[in-house]
Scaffold this motif. Structure first.
Motif, PDB file in Angstrom:
ATOM      1  N   LEU A 175     -92.188 -28.386  28.361  1.00 28.25           N
ATOM      2  CA  LEU A 175     -90.777 -28.078  28.134  1.00 28.25           C
ATOM      3  C   LEU A 175     -90.452 -26.634  28.481  1.00 28.25           C
ATOM      4  N   ARG A 176     -91.307 -25.710  28.084  1.00 31.52           N
ATOM      5  CA  ARG A 176     -91.025 -24.301  28.339  1.00 31.52           C
ATOM      6  C   ARG A 176     -91.153 -23.955  29.820  1.00 31.52           C
ATOM      7  N   THR A 177     -92.080 -24.605  30.504  1.00 32.79           N
ATOM      8  CA  THR A 177     -92.187 -24.375  31.945  1.00 32.79           C
ATOM      9  C   THR A 177     -90.890 -24.767  32.645  1.00 32.79           C
ATOM     10  N   VAL A 178     -90.364 -25.930  32.284  1.00 33.60           N
ATOM     11  CA  VAL A 178     -89.090 -26.384  32.873  1.00 33.60           C
ATOM     12  C   VAL A 178     -87.959 -25.430  32.508  1.00 33.60           C
ATOM     13  N   MET A 179     -87.883 -25.035  31.250  1.00 32.05           N
ATOM     14  CA  MET A 179     -86.804 -24.157  30.796  1.00 32.05           C
ATOM     15  C   MET A 179     -86.882 -22.779  31.440  1.00 32.05           C
ATOM     16  N   GLY A 200     -80.778 -19.158   9.228  1.00 33.31           N
ATOM     17  CA  GLY A 200     -81.797 -19.519  10.207  1.00 33.31           C
ATOM     18  C   GLY A 200     -81.977 -21.008  10.319  1.00 33.31           C
ATOM     19  N   HIS A 201     -83.226 -21.424  10.557  1.00 38.21           N
ATOM     20  CA  HIS A 201     -83.534 -22.835  10.776  1.00 38.21           C
ATOM     21  C   HIS A 201     -83.978 -23.496   9.476  1.00 38.21           C
ATOM     22  N   ASP A 202     -83.252 -23.242   8.410  1.00 37.66           N
ATOM     23  CA  ASP A 202     -83.629 -23.802   7.115  1.00 37.66           C
ATOM     24  C   ASP A 202     -82.939 -25.140   6.907  1.00 37.66           C
ATOM     25  N   GLY A 203     -83.242 -25.764   5.766  1.00 37.86           N
ATOM     26  CA  GLY A 203     -82.595 -27.018   5.424  1.00 37.86           C
ATOM     27  C   GLY A 203     -83.606 -28.130   5.255  1.00 37.86           C
ATOM     28  N   ASP A 204     -83.169 -29.195   4.635  1.00 38.62           N
ATOM     29  CA  ASP A 204     -84.018 -30.349   4.382  1.00 38.62           C
ATOM     30  C   ASP A 204     -84.168 -31.142   5.680  1.00 38.62           C
ATOM     31  N   PRO A 205     -85.406 -31.320   6.211  1.00 44.28           N
ATOM     32  CA  PRO A 205     -85.578 -32.070   7.463  1.00 44.28           C
ATOM     33  C   PRO A 205     -85.011 -33.474   7.400  1.00 44.28           C
ATOM     34  N   LEU A 249     -92.127 -39.604  13.995  1.00 47.62           N
ATOM     35  CA  LEU A 249     -90.942 -38.849  13.596  1.00 47.62           C
ATOM     36  C   LEU A 249     -91.281 -37.363  13.452  1.00 47.62           C
ATOM     37  N   VAL A 250     -92.433 -37.091  12.870  1.00 44.21           N
ATOM     38  CA  VAL A 250     -92.875 -35.705  12.718  1.00 44.21           C
ATOM     39  C   VAL A 250     -93.094 -35.062  14.086  1.00 44.21           C
ATOM     40  N   LEU A 251     -93.737 -35.789  15.005  1.00 49.85           N
ATOM     41  CA  LEU A 251     -93.989 -35.255  16.345  1.00 49.85           C
ATOM     42  C   LEU A 251     -92.679 -34.934  17.059  1.00 49.85           C
ATOM     43  N   ILE A 252     -91.704 -35.827  16.962  1.00 50.46           N
ATOM     44  CA  ILE A 252     -90.406 -35.576  17.595  1.00 50.46           C
ATOM     45  C   ILE A 252     -89.752 -34.333  17.016  1.00 50.46           C
ATOM     46  N   MET A 253     -89.831 -34.164  15.700  1.00 49.82           N
ATOM     47  CA  MET A 253     -89.240 -32.992  15.067  1.00 49.82           C
ATOM     48  C   MET A 253     -89.978 -31.710  15.450  1.00 49.82           C
ATOM     49  N   VAL A 254     -91.302 -31.796  15.610  1.00 47.75           N
ATOM     50  CA  VAL A 254     -92.080 -30.634  16.048  1.00 47.75           C
ATOM     51  C   VAL A 254     -91.644 -30.214  17.452  1.00 47.75           C
ATOM     52  N   GLU A 255     -91.482 -31.197  18.346  1.00 45.90           N
ATOM     53  CA  GLU A 255     -91.061 -30.881  19.714  1.00 45.90           C
ATOM     54  C   GLU A 255     -89.640 -30.310  19.736  1.00 45.90           C
ATOM     55  N   LEU A 256     -88.755 -30.879  18.929  1.00 44.88           N
ATOM     56  CA  LEU A 256     -87.378 -30.374  18.885  1.00 44.88           C
ATOM     57  C   LEU A 256     -87.329 -28.958  18.317  1.00 44.88           C
ATOM     58  N   VAL A 263     -88.159 -26.569  21.043  1.00 48.72           N
ATOM     59  CA  VAL A 263     -87.042 -26.366  21.960  1.00 48.72           C
ATOM     60  C   VAL A 263     -86.038 -25.377  21.362  1.00 48.72           C
ATOM     61  N   ILE A 264     -85.764 -25.542  20.066  1.00 48.01           N
ATOM     62  CA  ILE A 264     -84.813 -24.645  19.394  1.00 48.01           C
ATOM     63  C   ILE A 264     -85.312 -23.203  19.432  1.00 48.01           C
ATOM     64  N   PHE A 265     -86.591 -23.017  19.143  1.00 42.87           N
ATOM     65  CA  PHE A 265     -87.138 -21.662  19.152  1.00 42.87           C
ATOM     66  C   PHE A 265     -87.237 -21.112  20.571  1.00 42.87           C
ATOM     67  N   ALA A 266     -87.466 -21.985  21.550  1.00 41.97           N
ATOM     68  CA  ALA A 266     -87.528 -21.537  22.943  1.00 41.97           C
ATOM     69  C   ALA A 266     -86.178 -21.002  23.400  1.00 41.97           C
ATOM     70  N   VAL A 267     -85.104 -21.569  22.866  1.00 39.13           N
ATOM     71  CA  VAL A 267     -83.756 -21.090  23.204  1.00 39.13           C
ATOM     72  C   VAL A 267     -83.572 -19.652  22.738  1.00 39.13           C
ATOM     73  N   ASP A 268     -84.298 -19.255  21.684  1.00 36.24           N
ATOM     74  CA  ASP A 268     -84.272 -17.862  21.224  1.00 36.24           C
ATOM     75  C   ASP A 268     -85.222 -16.986  22.034  1.00 36.24           C
ATOM     76  N   SER A 269     -86.466 -17.458  22.192  1.00 33.40           N
ATOM     77  CA  SER A 269     -87.515 -16.591  22.729  1.00 33.40           C
ATOM     78  C   SER A 269     -87.438 -16.393  24.234  1.00 33.40           C
ATOM     79  N   ILE A 270     -87.081 -17.426  24.991  1.00 34.24           N
ATOM     80  CA  ILE A 270     -87.047 -17.292  26.448  1.00 34.24           C
ATOM     81  C   ILE A 270     -85.999 -16.282  26.905  1.00 34.24           C
ATOM     82  N   PRO A 271     -84.741 -16.344  26.406  1.00 33.91           N
ATOM     83  CA  PRO A 271     -83.787 -15.288  26.774  1.00 33.91           C
ATOM     84  C   PRO A 271     -84.267 -13.897  26.381  1.00 33.91           C
ATOM     85  N   ALA A 272     -85.016 -13.798  25.272  1.00 39.00           N
ATOM     86  CA  ALA A 272     -85.518 -12.490  24.846  1.00 39.00           C
ATOM     87  C   ALA A 272     -86.483 -11.912  25.882  1.00 39.00           C
TER      88      ALA A 272
END
Length: 322
Positions: free
Chosen positions: A125-129, A163-168, A207-214, A217-226
């Protein structure tokens, strides 16, 4: 896209990544369901950091001979700055993984497979992004201002508790998946799918794996522009990013039992994001040297860790007096 990456550099990077992944996966295959111990996690974290530093040394040596010492110094510093940025932001990602495993009651012995697929998915995902981001920056240079404003907003939001808090379980994607997939009530070992009466059922581990991947992606949106604030060279951006996330699984097991002792980290990361955002917004007025950026980011993180240590010491002393 202008880049220092030559076929030799790209090939060397690919070979290093494939070898390290093969070693990591082979070690996990031998371990079976046994989890990584704290000692093993510390060892592998040191290995990953050492490989990254050796790569930066090799990069400097190669560029010094082919492009001159000035480019070698600049690009190596850019690599190290991007690596430190991504490594620091990845810690927050690890804390989200901890929250997901805790919420879905995934035992430590079953977290191994999710983390393996999670890291492999993150690499793709990060390579593509990153390549998409590099193309956008090369075609529309003004997009750096959007990146800067976004990082500034994200930093302020993180510092003020948004931040990225909240009940999954309350996330819309979780509710949607549970409503549209046949899912077992309980975990079925390391299986993502099981068959019952001829029907295919997903397990909560999927379900856990999908949430880990998502979450990645959310954190990559922060880190890649940085990292684009440091350099727009796709080779430096990709290598610094991937070297940082390749050691995520070891970092996870290293921090799993001490996550609550890093309560101040999000404030340090917030300041880092604000600094990077401002750096991008004022780039036409003043270009902050890469060495200054690296020193600033490292200084912010060092001060944050010192404050965190003081807070932990004070809390421990108060607890012992009760």
């Amino acid at each position: 896209m202008n880049t220092v990456g030559t076929p030799l550099l790209w090939g060397s990077f690919a070979v290093i990544v494939l070898i390290m992944l093969a070693i990591d996966l082979l070690m996990q295959g031998r371990r079976g369901e046994q989890t990584m111990s704290l000692k093993q996690a510390a060892f592998w974290s040191i290995v990953w950091i050492s490989v990254s530093l050796l790569f930066s040394a090799g990069l400097w040596w190669y560029l010094k001979g082919t492009a001159g010492p000035e480019i070698a110094h600049t690009q190596t510093l850019a690599f190290l700055t991007g690596y430190v940025l991504e490594k620091a932001l990845a810690v927050d990602n690890v804390f989200v993984w901890l929250m997901l495993f805790s919420y879905f009651s995934v035992p430590t012995s079953l977290q191994r497979r999710v983390l393996i697929y999670g890291v492999l998915g993150a690499i793709v995902l990060r390579t593509v992004m990153i390549f998409a981001g590099s193309w956008l920056v090369s075609e529309f240079s003004w997009i750096l201002y959007i990146f800067g404003a976004f990082l500034l907003f994200t930093g302020v939001k993180m510092a003020t508790g948004g931040g990225h808090d909240g009940d999954p379980g309350d996330k819309p994607v979780v509710r949607w998946l549970r409503n549209h997939l046949r899912m077992t009530e309980n975990l079925e070992g390391e299986k993502f799918f099981v068959r019952r009466n001829g029907l295919l059922f997903a397990t909560p581990l999927l379900l856990v794996l999908i949430m880990v991947e998502l979450s990645d992606v959310i954190f990559a949106v922060d880190s890649i522009p940085a990292i684009f604030a440091v350099t727009t060279d796709p080779f430096i951006v990709l290598t610094s990013n991937l070297f940082a996330i390749l050691g995520l699984r070891a970092m996870y097991f290293l921090l799993a039992n001490v996550a609550e002792r890093f309560s101040m980290l999000k404030y340090g990361l917030a300041i880092v994001l604000v600094f990077i955002g401002i750096k991008m917004l004022i780039v036409d007025l003043y270009h902050i040297p890469v060495a200054v950026s690296l020193g600033t980011v490292g200084g912010i993180l060092a001060v944050t860790l010192l404050i965190n240590a003081w807070v932990n010491h004070r809390r421990d002393r108060q607890m012992s007096q009760r």
